[in-house]
Design a protein around this motif. Structure first.
Motif, PDB file in Angstrom:
ATOM      1  N   GLN A 161       1.022  -1.134  -0.052  1.00  0.00           N
ATOM      2  CA  GLN A 161       0.097   0.008   0.049  1.00  0.00           C
ATOM      3  C   GLN A 161       0.984   1.239   0.015  1.00  0.00           C
ATOM      4  OE1 GLN A 161      -2.844   0.327   3.341  1.00  0.00           O
ATOM      5  NE2 GLN A 161      -3.581   2.329   2.904  1.00  0.00           N
ATOM      6  N   VAL A 162       0.260   2.272  -0.924  1.00  0.00           N
ATOM      7  CA  VAL A 162       1.236   3.534  -0.653  1.00  0.00           C
ATOM      8  C   VAL A 162       0.493   4.510  -0.192  1.00  0.00           C
ATOM      9  CG1 VAL A 162       1.812   5.328  -2.137  1.00  0.00           C
ATOM     10  CG2 VAL A 162       2.037   3.270  -3.277  1.00  0.00           C
ATOM     11  N   HIS A 163       1.307   4.942   1.019  1.00  0.00           N
ATOM     12  CA  HIS A 163       0.642   5.955   1.835  1.00  0.00           C
ATOM     13  C   HIS A 163       0.659   7.353   1.212  1.00  0.00           C
ATOM     14  CE1 HIS A 163      -0.069   3.230   5.205  1.00  0.00           C
ATOM     15  NE2 HIS A 163       1.328   2.741   4.991  1.00  0.00           N
ATOM     16  N   GLU A 164      -0.407   8.258   1.123  1.00  0.00           N
ATOM     17  CA  GLU A 164      -0.333   9.603   0.515  1.00  0.00           C
ATOM     18  C   GLU A 164       0.666  10.730   1.069  1.00  0.00           C
ATOM     19  OE1 GLU A 164      -3.789  13.069  -0.014  1.00  0.00           O
ATOM     20  OE2 GLU A 164      -4.649  11.071  -0.026  1.00  0.00           O
ATOM     21  N   ASP A 165       1.158  10.210   2.509  1.00  0.00           N
ATOM     22  CA  ASP A 165       1.881  11.234   2.915  1.00  0.00           C
ATOM     23  C   ASP A 165       3.472  11.106   2.574  1.00  0.00           C
ATOM     24  OD1 ASP A 165       1.971   9.016   4.581  1.00  0.00           O
ATOM     25  OD2 ASP A 165       1.612  10.011   6.364  1.00  0.00           O
ATOM     26  N   LEU A 166       3.591   9.991   1.698  1.00  0.00           N
ATOM     27  CA  LEU A 166       4.874   9.645   1.317  1.00  0.00           C
ATOM     28  C   LEU A 166       5.139  10.105  -0.176  1.00  0.00           C
ATOM     29  CD1 LEU A 166       5.828   6.173   2.781  1.00  0.00           C
ATOM     30  CD2 LEU A 166       6.430   8.170   3.626  1.00  0.00           C
ATOM     31  N   ILE A 167       4.096  10.663  -0.507  1.00  0.00           N
ATOM     32  CA  ILE A 167       4.226  11.437  -1.919  1.00  0.00           C
ATOM     33  C   ILE A 167       4.172  12.980  -2.020  1.00  0.00           C
ATOM     34  CG2 ILE A 167       2.857  11.504  -4.218  1.00  0.00           C
ATOM     35  CD1 ILE A 167       1.588   8.957  -3.799  1.00  0.00           C
ATOM     36  N   LYS A 168       5.198  13.230  -2.386  1.00  0.00           N
ATOM     37  CA  LYS A 168       5.569  14.562  -2.295  1.00  0.00           C
ATOM     38  C   LYS A 168       5.847  15.237  -3.907  1.00  0.00           C
ATOM     39  CE  LYS A 168       5.464  14.899   2.122  1.00  0.00           C
ATOM     40  NZ  LYS A 168       4.508  15.466   2.780  1.00  0.00           N
ATOM     41  N   GLU A 169       5.204  16.316  -4.121  1.00  0.00           N
ATOM     42  CA  GLU A 169       5.236  17.001  -5.329  1.00  0.00           C
ATOM     43  C   GLU A 169       6.340  18.092  -5.472  1.00  0.00           C
ATOM     44  OE1 GLU A 169       2.422  19.788  -8.198  1.00  0.00           O
ATOM     45  OE2 GLU A 169       1.303  17.954  -7.166  1.00  0.00           O
ATOM     46  N   GLY A 170       7.458  18.016  -6.217  1.00  0.00           N
ATOM     47  CA  GLY A 170       8.172  19.180  -6.368  1.00  0.00           C
ATOM     48  C   GLY A 170       8.176  19.632  -7.883  1.00  0.00           C
ATOM     49  N   ARG A 171       8.941  20.466  -8.244  1.00  0.00           N
ATOM     50  CA  ARG A 171       8.890  21.374  -9.561  1.00  0.00           C
ATOM     51  C   ARG A 171      10.269  21.062 -10.198  1.00  0.00           C
ATOM     52  NH1 ARG A 171       8.417  24.913  -5.267  1.00  0.00           N
ATOM     53  NH2 ARG A 171      10.405  25.599  -5.844  1.00  0.00           N
ATOM     54  N   PHE A 172      10.910  19.946 -10.161  1.00  0.00           N
ATOM     55  CA  PHE A 172      11.948  19.462 -10.895  1.00  0.00           C
ATOM     56  C   PHE A 172      12.895  20.498 -10.646  1.00  0.00           C
ATOM     57  CE2 PHE A 172       8.913  16.964 -13.847  1.00  0.00           C
ATOM     58  CZ  PHE A 172       9.332  15.697 -13.459  1.00  0.00           C
ATOM     59  N   ASP A 173      13.202  21.358  -9.552  1.00  0.00           N
ATOM     60  CA  ASP A 173      14.076  22.324  -9.409  1.00  0.00           C
ATOM     61  C   ASP A 173      14.976  21.604  -7.938  1.00  0.00           C
ATOM     62  OD1 ASP A 173      12.383  23.146  -7.453  1.00  0.00           O
ATOM     63  OD2 ASP A 173      12.098  24.871  -8.541  1.00  0.00           O
ATOM     64  N   THR A 174      16.070  22.194  -7.563  1.00  0.00           N
ATOM     65  CA  THR A 174      16.798  22.155  -6.501  1.00  0.00           C
ATOM     66  C   THR A 174      16.102  22.411  -5.033  1.00  0.00           C
ATOM     67  OG1 THR A 174      18.808  22.195  -7.732  1.00  0.00           O
ATOM     68  CG2 THR A 174      19.064  22.347  -5.230  1.00  0.00           C
ATOM     69  N   GLY A 221      13.280  20.067  -4.109  1.00  0.00           N
ATOM     70  CA  GLY A 221      13.866  18.738  -3.808  1.00  0.00           C
ATOM     71  C   GLY A 221      14.258  18.920  -2.213  1.00  0.00           C
ATOM     72  N   TYR A 222      14.685  20.113  -1.992  1.00  0.00           N
ATOM     73  CA  TYR A 222      15.221  20.518  -0.519  1.00  0.00           C
ATOM     74  C   TYR A 222      14.141  20.521   0.184  1.00  0.00           C
ATOM     75  CZ  TYR A 222      17.766  22.487   3.389  1.00  0.00           C
ATOM     76  OH  TYR A 222      18.015  22.949   4.460  1.00  0.00           O
ATOM     77  N   LEU A 223      13.085  21.311  -0.103  1.00  0.00           N
ATOM     78  CA  LEU A 223      11.839  21.568   0.798  1.00  0.00           C
ATOM     79  C   LEU A 223      10.997  20.130   0.840  1.00  0.00           C
ATOM     80  CD1 LEU A 223      10.738  24.834  -0.775  1.00  0.00           C
ATOM     81  CD2 LEU A 223      11.908  24.481   1.676  1.00  0.00           C
ATOM     82  N   MET A 224      11.065  19.205  -0.182  1.00  0.00           N
ATOM     83  CA  MET A 224      10.049  17.939  -0.084  1.00  0.00           C
ATOM     84  C   MET A 224      11.022  16.986   0.686  1.00  0.00           C
ATOM     85  SD  MET A 224       7.329  18.805  -1.604  1.00  0.00           S
ATOM     86  CE  MET A 224       7.408  20.582  -1.002  1.00  0.00           C
ATOM     87  N   MET A 225      12.010  17.056   0.546  1.00  0.00           N
ATOM     88  CA  MET A 225      12.799  16.129   1.407  1.00  0.00           C
ATOM     89  C   MET A 225      12.843  16.626   3.091  1.00  0.00           C
ATOM     90  SD  MET A 225      14.549  13.177   1.778  1.00  0.00           S
ATOM     91  CE  MET A 225      15.540  13.032   0.140  1.00  0.00           C
ATOM     92  N   LYS A 226      12.740  17.836   3.444  1.00  0.00           N
ATOM     93  CA  LYS A 226      12.511  18.591   4.485  1.00  0.00           C
ATOM     94  C   LYS A 226      11.207  17.868   5.151  1.00  0.00           C
ATOM     95  CE  LYS A 226      12.756  22.601   7.155  1.00  0.00           C
ATOM     96  NZ  LYS A 226      11.550  22.916   7.672  1.00  0.00           N
ATOM     97  N   GLU A 227      10.279  18.103   4.223  1.00  0.00           N
ATOM     98  CA  GLU A 227       8.693  17.874   4.810  1.00  0.00           C
ATOM     99  C   GLU A 227       8.810  16.200   5.207  1.00  0.00           C
ATOM    100  OE1 GLU A 227       5.274  18.647   2.440  1.00  0.00           O
ATOM    101  OE2 GLU A 227       6.124  20.721   2.200  1.00  0.00           O
ATOM    102  N   LEU A 228       9.251  15.311   4.397  1.00  0.00           N
ATOM    103  CA  LEU A 228       9.520  13.900   4.318  1.00  0.00           C
ATOM    104  C   LEU A 228       9.972  13.463   5.812  1.00  0.00           C
ATOM    105  CD1 LEU A 228      10.333  12.557   0.989  1.00  0.00           C
ATOM    106  CD2 LEU A 228       7.916  12.034   2.036  1.00  0.00           C
ATOM    107  N   MET A 229      10.907  14.166   6.021  1.00  0.00           N
ATOM    108  CA  MET A 229      11.902  13.752   7.181  1.00  0.00           C
ATOM    109  C   MET A 229      11.518  14.428   8.444  1.00  0.00           C
ATOM    110  SD  MET A 229      13.795  11.514   5.645  1.00  0.00           S
ATOM    111  CE  MET A 229      14.525  10.851   6.908  1.00  0.00           C
ATOM    112  N   GLU A 230      10.726  15.456   8.388  1.00  0.00           N
ATOM    113  CA  GLU A 230      10.024  15.903   9.507  1.00  0.00           C
ATOM    114  C   GLU A 230       8.792  15.572  10.163  1.00  0.00           C
ATOM    115  OE1 GLU A 230      10.928  20.237   9.467  1.00  0.00           O
ATOM    116  OE2 GLU A 230      13.111  20.209   9.124  1.00  0.00           O
ATOM    117  N   GLN A 231       7.982  14.866   9.252  1.00  0.00           N
ATOM    118  CA  GLN A 231       6.648  14.299   9.460  1.00  0.00           C
ATOM    119  C   GLN A 231       6.927  13.196  10.254  1.00  0.00           C
ATOM    120  OE1 GLN A 231       5.257  13.755   5.561  1.00  0.00           O
ATOM    121  NE2 GLN A 231       5.789  11.640   5.364  1.00  0.00           N
ATOM    122  N   GLU A 232       5.815  12.850  10.969  1.00  0.00           N
ATOM    123  CA  GLU A 232       5.861  11.751  11.891  1.00  0.00           C
ATOM    124  C   GLU A 232       6.006  10.336  11.091  1.00  0.00           C
ATOM    125  OE1 GLU A 232       2.552   9.543  14.873  1.00  0.00           O
ATOM    126  OE2 GLU A 232       2.043  11.770  14.085  1.00  0.00           O
TER     127      GLU A 232
END
Length: 333
Positions: free
Chosen positions: A210-223, A226-237
């Motif tokens: 199963q794919v959990h929705e909070d593991l899908i982050k939408e970026g803009r193909f720019d650096t 990528g930084y902000l979406m990784m930050k969201e992933l690693m700082e969420q519960e």
């Protein structure tokens, strides 16, 4: 200083103006001895062909417009080199425009290129809503879409097999035991973003995960994204144990965040990227990546546009080029 004319070149070389024209265009046979004599005179007189008048007379400019979404991206830099090499070998020149993935900038550049009387257009679209390409297509100017393509256009398309490439990257992580695999994807309105997300989802479905929705982050193909979406992933519960990043620019941003925060790769989070820039094997740890045939994509795009110009064909060719998963240490291997 007065510009030298074809008549003056012909007179000094002792040939007709038609022969000088044939030397310039290569349309008819001229002996090597005569060619050498004509070129010697042109050099002596500093003769420069009138390209604009020639294009009007022959109804061709031998110019190909090239709209690229981000020329600073190493993937696109390699693509452009392939295009330039192949077109130069066929006596065509490139007018390169960098759109920065901005739709309005893309529209403005397109209007400029039309004014330059281009013979064809190769474009990596800034978005899938570029209906203004229809107006160019109606003029009969051939278009080849590269890497990204609006779905409504009946034009030649060449791209990597993004779905299978993303599938192989995700499957690799699954088969190594990872179950909380996140994705930083590009905009879903762009075909590359949509297709790479599809490959990621399909791999999960095939393995019954199963794919959990909070593991899908939408970026803009720019650096930055990528930084902000990784930050969201690693700082969420619900933190991921692996991340698949959909292009090299976002990978650079995501990697930067992990290094800044001292998050160990792959001990704390595994990493796999789409695109394989040169720096991917130089960082510590080196990054597992889906490699595209970027230079060859450019060569084939150039060949498609040349075929369209030559044959005035109406059928649509869609070419998919295979990708290769390059396994390094960032995934735990």
């Amino acid at each position: 200083m007065k510009r030298a004319t074809v008549k003056e070149v012909a007179k000094m070389a002792g040939v007709s103006t038609a022969t000088v024209s044939n030397v310039l265009t290569g349309r008819k046979y001229v002996s090597d001895e005569v060619k050498e004599r004509v070129h010697s005179v042109m050099k002596k007189l500093n003769y420069q062909p009138n390209v604009i008048a020639k294009s009007l007379r022959l109804k061709e400019s031998r110019l190909i417009g090239l709209l690229i979404s981000d020329v600073a991206n190493s993937f696109f830099s390699s693509v452009v080199r392939g295009i330039e090499y192949e077109l130069a070998a066929n006596n065509y020149h490139v007018l390169l425009c960098n759109t920065d993935s901005n739709v309005e900038k893309e529209r403005e550049y397109l209007e400029t290129l039309i004014g330059k009387r281009i013979d064809g257009l190769i474009v990596s679209s800034a978005g899938n809503s570029g209906d203004y390409f229809r107006s160019l297509q109606q003029t009969g100017v051939p278009i080849v879409f590269l890497n990204r393509c609006p779905p409504f256009m009946n034009c030649d398309v060449i791209m990597s097999n993004n779905i299978s490439g993303a599938y192989s990257a995700t499957e690799h992580l699954i088969r190594h035991g990872y179950r909380k695999i996140a994705i930083i994807t590009g905009e879903p309105t762009i075909s590359t973003g949509k297709d790479r997300l599809t490959g990621y989802m399909r791999a999960h479905e095939d393995y019954g995960i199963q794919v959990h929705e909070d593991l899908i982050k939408e970026g803009r193909f720019d650096t930055e994204s990528g930084y902000l979406m990784m930050k969201e992933l690693m700082e969420q519960e619900k933190k991921p144990d692996a991340v698949f990043i959909s292009n090299n620019s976002m990978t650079l941003g995501g990697y930067k965040y992990l290094k800044e925060k001292g998050i160990r790769i792959p001990d704390q989070v595994a990493l796999v990227a789409f695109d394989d820039p040169e720096w991917a094997e130089l960082v510590d740890p080196p990054i597992t990546a889906v490699r595209q045939q970027s230079y060859e994509l450019g060569v084939q795009a150039a060949r498609l546009i040349l075929d369209s110009i030559k044959d005035k064909k109406n059928n649509r060719d869609i070419m998919y080029m295979d990708t290769t998963l390059i396994v390094r240490h960032s995934c735990g291997c």
